[in-house]
Design a protein around this motif. Structure first.
Motif, PDB file in Angstrom:
ATOM      1  N   GLU A   1      -4.482  -3.987  -0.339  1.00  0.00           N
ATOM      2  CA  GLU A   1      -3.206  -4.673  -0.503  1.00  0.00           C
ATOM      3  C   GLU A   1      -3.058  -5.180  -1.940  1.00  0.00           C
ATOM      4  O   GLU A   1      -2.006  -5.078  -2.544  1.00  0.00           O
ATOM      5  CB  GLU A   1      -3.146  -5.847   0.475  1.00  0.00           C
ATOM      6  CG  GLU A   1      -1.759  -6.082   1.055  1.00  0.00           C
ATOM      7  CD  GLU A   1      -1.852  -6.975   2.288  1.00  0.00           C
ATOM      8  OE1 GLU A   1      -1.685  -8.185   2.113  1.00  0.00           O
ATOM      9  OE2 GLU A   1      -2.098  -6.449   3.386  1.00  0.00           O
ATOM     10  N   GLU A   2      -4.178  -5.708  -2.448  1.00  0.00           N
ATOM     11  CA  GLU A   2      -4.194  -6.214  -3.809  1.00  0.00           C
ATOM     12  C   GLU A   2      -3.876  -5.087  -4.806  1.00  0.00           C
ATOM     13  O   GLU A   2      -3.098  -5.264  -5.737  1.00  0.00           O
ATOM     14  CB  GLU A   2      -5.574  -6.784  -4.106  1.00  0.00           C
ATOM     15  CG  GLU A   2      -5.562  -8.047  -4.936  1.00  0.00           C
ATOM     16  CD  GLU A   2      -6.934  -8.710  -4.925  1.00  0.00           C
ATOM     17  OE1 GLU A   2      -7.721  -8.380  -5.805  1.00  0.00           O
ATOM     18  OE2 GLU A   2      -7.188  -9.519  -4.012  1.00  0.00           O
TER      19      GLU A   2
ATOM     20  N   ASN B   1      -0.263  -4.125  -4.796  1.00  0.00           N
ATOM     21  CA  ASN B   1       0.631  -5.106  -5.400  1.00  0.00           C
ATOM     22  C   ASN B   1       0.538  -5.145  -6.915  1.00  0.00           C
ATOM     23  O   ASN B   1       1.182  -5.937  -7.554  1.00  0.00           O
ATOM     24  CB  ASN B   1       0.310  -6.502  -4.830  1.00  0.00           C
ATOM     25  CG  ASN B   1       0.736  -6.606  -3.384  1.00  0.00           C
ATOM     26  OD1 ASN B   1       1.589  -5.853  -2.928  1.00  0.00           O
ATOM     27  ND2 ASN B   1       0.120  -7.526  -2.653  1.00  0.00           N
TER      28      ASN B   1
END
Ligand SMILES: [Zn+2]
Length: 62
Positions: free
Chosen positions: A57-58, A61
């Protein structure tokens, strides 16, 4: 072609990442999923799965 011996952790139900047991009732059984790497196959426990998810997810993003 020479091939390394594959480590199979499915039977022992030990997480491929943290080496902790992830059998039913261990607290890490929920959300575990099978992993098929070049040198090892077995389960990734729920704890490590959550960590990997957070990491992905990091990256997304970014
Ligand atoms: Zn783990």
């Amino acid at each position: 072609m020479a091939r390394l011996v594959m480590k199979n952790l499915f039977d022992s139900q030990i997480c491929v990442d943290c080496d902790l047991p992830c059998h039913i009732g261990s607290g890490r059984f929920v959300n575990r999923y099978p992993v098929y790497n070049d040198d090892v196959e077995g389960w990734r426990c729920g704890d490590c799965a959550a960590e990997v998810d957070a990491l992905l997810e990091e990256l997304q993003n970014d």
